[in-house]
Motif scaffolding. Structure first.
Motif, PDB file in Angstrom:
ATOM      1  N   UNK A  75      11.023  -7.315  10.918  1.00 39.28           N
ATOM      2  CA  UNK A  75      10.043  -6.598  11.729  1.00 39.28           C
ATOM      3  C   UNK A  75       8.901  -7.506  12.157  1.00 39.28           C
ATOM      4  N   UNK A  76       8.526  -8.404  11.268  1.00 40.53           N
ATOM      5  CA  UNK A  76       7.416  -9.306  11.566  1.00 40.53           C
ATOM      6  C   UNK A  76       7.818 -10.400  12.548  1.00 40.53           C
ATOM      7  N   UNK A  77       9.021 -10.931  12.364  1.00 42.61           N
ATOM      8  CA  UNK A  77       9.448 -12.068  13.173  1.00 42.61           C
ATOM      9  C   UNK A  77      10.428 -11.689  14.267  1.00 42.61           C
ATOM     10  N   UNK A  78      10.761 -10.419  14.356  1.00 42.69           N
ATOM     11  CA  UNK A  78      11.734  -9.947  15.326  1.00 42.69           C
ATOM     12  C   UNK A  78      13.116 -10.612  15.158  1.00 42.69           C
ATOM     13  N   UNK A  79      13.502 -10.790  13.919  1.00 42.80           N
ATOM     14  CA  UNK A  79      14.842 -11.326  13.638  1.00 42.80           C
ATOM     15  C   UNK A  79      15.817 -10.168  13.433  1.00 42.80           C
ATOM     16  N   UNK A  80      17.083 -10.383  13.696  1.00 45.96           N
ATOM     17  CA  UNK A  80      18.081  -9.309  13.475  1.00 45.96           C
ATOM     18  C   UNK A  80      18.097  -8.851  12.028  1.00 45.96           C
ATOM     19  N   UNK A  81      18.273  -7.582  11.826  1.00 47.87           N
ATOM     20  CA  UNK A  81      18.316  -7.019  10.479  1.00 47.87           C
ATOM     21  C   UNK A  81      19.768  -6.966  10.020  1.00 47.87           C
ATOM     22  N   UNK A  82      19.969  -7.471   8.819  1.00 43.55           N
ATOM     23  CA  UNK A  82      21.313  -7.426   8.239  1.00 43.55           C
ATOM     24  C   UNK A  82      21.373  -6.263   7.259  1.00 43.55           C
ATOM     25  N   UNK A  83      22.152  -5.310   7.574  1.00 45.43           N
ATOM     26  CA  UNK A  83      22.295  -4.132   6.724  1.00 45.43           C
ATOM     27  C   UNK A  83      23.750  -4.051   6.248  1.00 45.43           C
ATOM     28  N   UNK A  84      23.934  -4.041   4.930  1.00 46.83           N
ATOM     29  CA  UNK A  84      25.280  -3.955   4.356  1.00 46.83           C
ATOM     30  C   UNK A  84      25.863  -2.558   4.540  1.00 46.83           C
ATOM     31  N   UNK A 108       0.819  -1.215   0.000  1.00 50.94           N
ATOM     32  CA  UNK A 108       0.000   0.000   0.000  1.00 50.94           C
ATOM     33  C   UNK A 108       0.852   1.263   0.000  1.00 50.94           C
ATOM     34  N   UNK A 109       2.174   1.086   0.081  1.00 47.11           N
ATOM     35  CA  UNK A 109       3.067   2.234   0.070  1.00 47.11           C
ATOM     36  C   UNK A 109       3.172   2.951   1.395  1.00 47.11           C
ATOM     37  N   UNK A 110       2.750   2.289   2.481  1.00 45.88           N
ATOM     38  CA  UNK A 110       2.773   2.922   3.795  1.00 45.88           C
ATOM     39  C   UNK A 110       3.970   2.497   4.631  1.00 45.88           C
ATOM     40  N   UNK A 111       4.692   1.476   4.190  1.00 42.67           N
ATOM     41  CA  UNK A 111       5.893   1.026   4.885  1.00 42.67           C
ATOM     42  C   UNK A 111       7.001   0.846   3.861  1.00 42.67           C
ATOM     43  N   UNK A 112       8.024   1.670   3.974  1.00 44.87           N
ATOM     44  CA  UNK A 112       9.101   1.678   2.978  1.00 44.87           C
ATOM     45  C   UNK A 112      10.287   0.827   3.440  1.00 44.87           C
ATOM     46  N   UNK A 113      10.124  -0.487   3.341  1.00 43.51           N
ATOM     47  CA  UNK A 113      11.187  -1.415   3.726  1.00 43.51           C
ATOM     48  C   UNK A 113      11.303  -2.490   2.656  1.00 43.51           C
ATOM     49  N   UNK A 114      12.475  -3.136   2.619  1.00 42.25           N
ATOM     50  CA  UNK A 114      12.632  -4.248   1.686  1.00 42.25           C
ATOM     51  C   UNK A 114      12.141  -5.538   2.335  1.00 42.25           C
ATOM     52  N   UNK A 115      12.211  -6.651   1.595  1.00 44.49           N
ATOM     53  CA  UNK A 115      11.658  -7.912   2.092  1.00 44.49           C
ATOM     54  C   UNK A 115      12.375  -8.403   3.338  1.00 44.49           C
ATOM     55  N   UNK A 116      13.687  -8.252   3.365  1.00 42.60           N
ATOM     56  CA  UNK A 116      14.458  -8.715   4.522  1.00 42.60           C
ATOM     57  C   UNK A 116      14.097  -7.905   5.765  1.00 42.60           C
ATOM     58  N   UNK A 117      13.976  -6.609   5.587  1.00 39.38           N
ATOM     59  CA  UNK A 117      13.625  -5.749   6.728  1.00 39.38           C
ATOM     60  C   UNK A 117      12.213  -6.046   7.226  1.00 39.38           C
ATOM     61  N   UNK A 118      11.306  -6.272   6.277  1.00 37.19           N
ATOM     62  CA  UNK A 118       9.937  -6.597   6.664  1.00 37.19           C
ATOM     63  C   UNK A 118       9.883  -7.908   7.429  1.00 37.19           C
ATOM     64  N   UNK A 119      10.606  -8.887   6.950  1.00 36.52           N
ATOM     65  CA  UNK A 119      10.641 -10.188   7.620  1.00 36.52           C
ATOM     66  C   UNK A 119      11.158 -10.053   9.036  1.00 36.52           C
TER      67      UNK A 119
END
Length: 336
Positions: free
Chosen positions: A327-336, A314-325
């Motif tokens: 946020x949903x599962x509370x897994x660490x975010x890997x940012x290059x 819907x364009x209301x959350x500007x994140x990629x698939x890894x970041x979304x995953x």
């Protein structure tokens, strides 16, 4: 037998005459109540506040139109006083003229109570001689307070005093203080059931849905004024939510977070306010803080997790698939 028949006819005719002299009140709502019509001299906003031991009193009593005025019609309510009175104001009649016109054309005038306040702040009120005691009204600068079927004669003076003493408050909150003062002074002799509050602006609006700035109703509650105050606080919190949304649209994340934070502090148990604050954090790449908030929300209601998944499309959350995953599962975010 003839004498009896003549006497019977005379009694019947006298009964018809007596009935004809009584106002036609059949079907009129029995909304004995206390109310205030008022204007904020600083902002130009106008309001009606009302409480009664009657179901859903708001639609019967409270009337208003931005840039025109506000009206309270009560006791044996004549609902036509609302729209007709506003029309008369819009045509250029002053408040006193509106009251005179409406009352003089009403056969039930002795049972009516009416207050009219124009956008200028000028106002007038009427209390019919057959309104149930304690019944009276007081008009003052930018306000009129009125009540009938009250426990005592202290209610209306207490309302007038409360309006004057709370001039530092926004108009809506000031009106609630007036209703609280009425209740504390004795209120409706029958008790409490419903309340309402409307606020309209100083300027005319073309779009009818923009006419009322505040439109709150408590139709059936054991403490309607207290509930009205809670709803008003919630409404104010959502005003901050709207400010936060506008700030996000403008790309001002800090301003958005400040507005969302204020809203959350006013209604701390509202999950939706927490959710959109977390969304704003995620959109500003404050992922760890956002995750903590999302986690607490998901623990209380899993539906918000599903909601979060839908926002990127819907364009209301500007994140990629890894970041979304993450946020949903509370897994660490890997940012290059």
């Amino acid at each position: 037998m003839k004498k009896f028949l003549v006497s019977y006819i005379l009694i019947f005719l006298l009964g018809l005459t007596s009935f004809a002299q009584k106002p036609a009140l059949a079907g009129d709502a029995f909304a004995h109540t206390y109310s205030i019509v008022a204007k904020d001299a600083k902002t130009g906003e106008m309001a009606v506040g009302v409480q009664s031991h009657w179901f859903s009193v708001g639609p019967l009593v409270a009337w208003g139109k931005s840039g025109i005025g506000v009206i309270a019609t009560q006791s044996f309510v004549n609902p036509s006083f609302g729209p007709e009175g506003l029309m008369l104001l819009e045509e250029g009649n002053n408040a006193e003229e509106v009251v005179e016109t409406l009352i003089n054309n009403d056969e039930g005038r002795d049972f009516r109570q009416l207050a009219v306040l124009a956008s200028s702040g000028e106002n007038a009120a009427y209390t019919g001689k057959n309104c149930v005691e304690a019944a009276s009204h007081i008009t003052g600068d930018n306000f009129s307070v009125q009540a009938n079927m009250m426990l005592n004669d202290n209610v209306v003076p207490a309302m007038a005093a409360a309006f004057k003493e709370n001039s530092n408050l926004p108009l809506a909150e000031r009106v609630v203080k007036v209703l609280e003062a009425a209740q504390n002074a004795g209120g409706d002799i029958r008790g409490r059931q419903s309340a309402a509050l409307i606020v309209v602006g100083k300027d005319k609006v073309e779009a009818s849905w923009k006419d009322k700035k505040i439109d709150l109703r408590v139709d059936d509650h054991k403490n309607p004024v207290q509930e009205l105050a809670r709803l008003l606080k919630t409404a104010r919190a959502y005003e901050y939510m709207n400010k936060g949304d506008l700030a996000m649209e403008a790309g001002d994340v800090n301003k958005a977070l400040e507005a969302y934070g204020t809203a959350e502090s006013m209604v701390p148990n509202n999950l939706e306010m927490k959710f959109w604050k977390a969304v704003a954090l995620a959109n500003s790449e404050n992922f760890e803080e956002a995750k903590l908030i999302f986690n607490r929300i998901f623990e209380q209601d899993e539906n918000w997790r599903t909601m979060l998944k839908r926002l990127p499309k819907a364009g209301l959350l500007n994140v990629n698939e890894e970041e979304l995953k993450s946020l949903i599962k509370q897994e660490p975010i890997k940012i290059d």
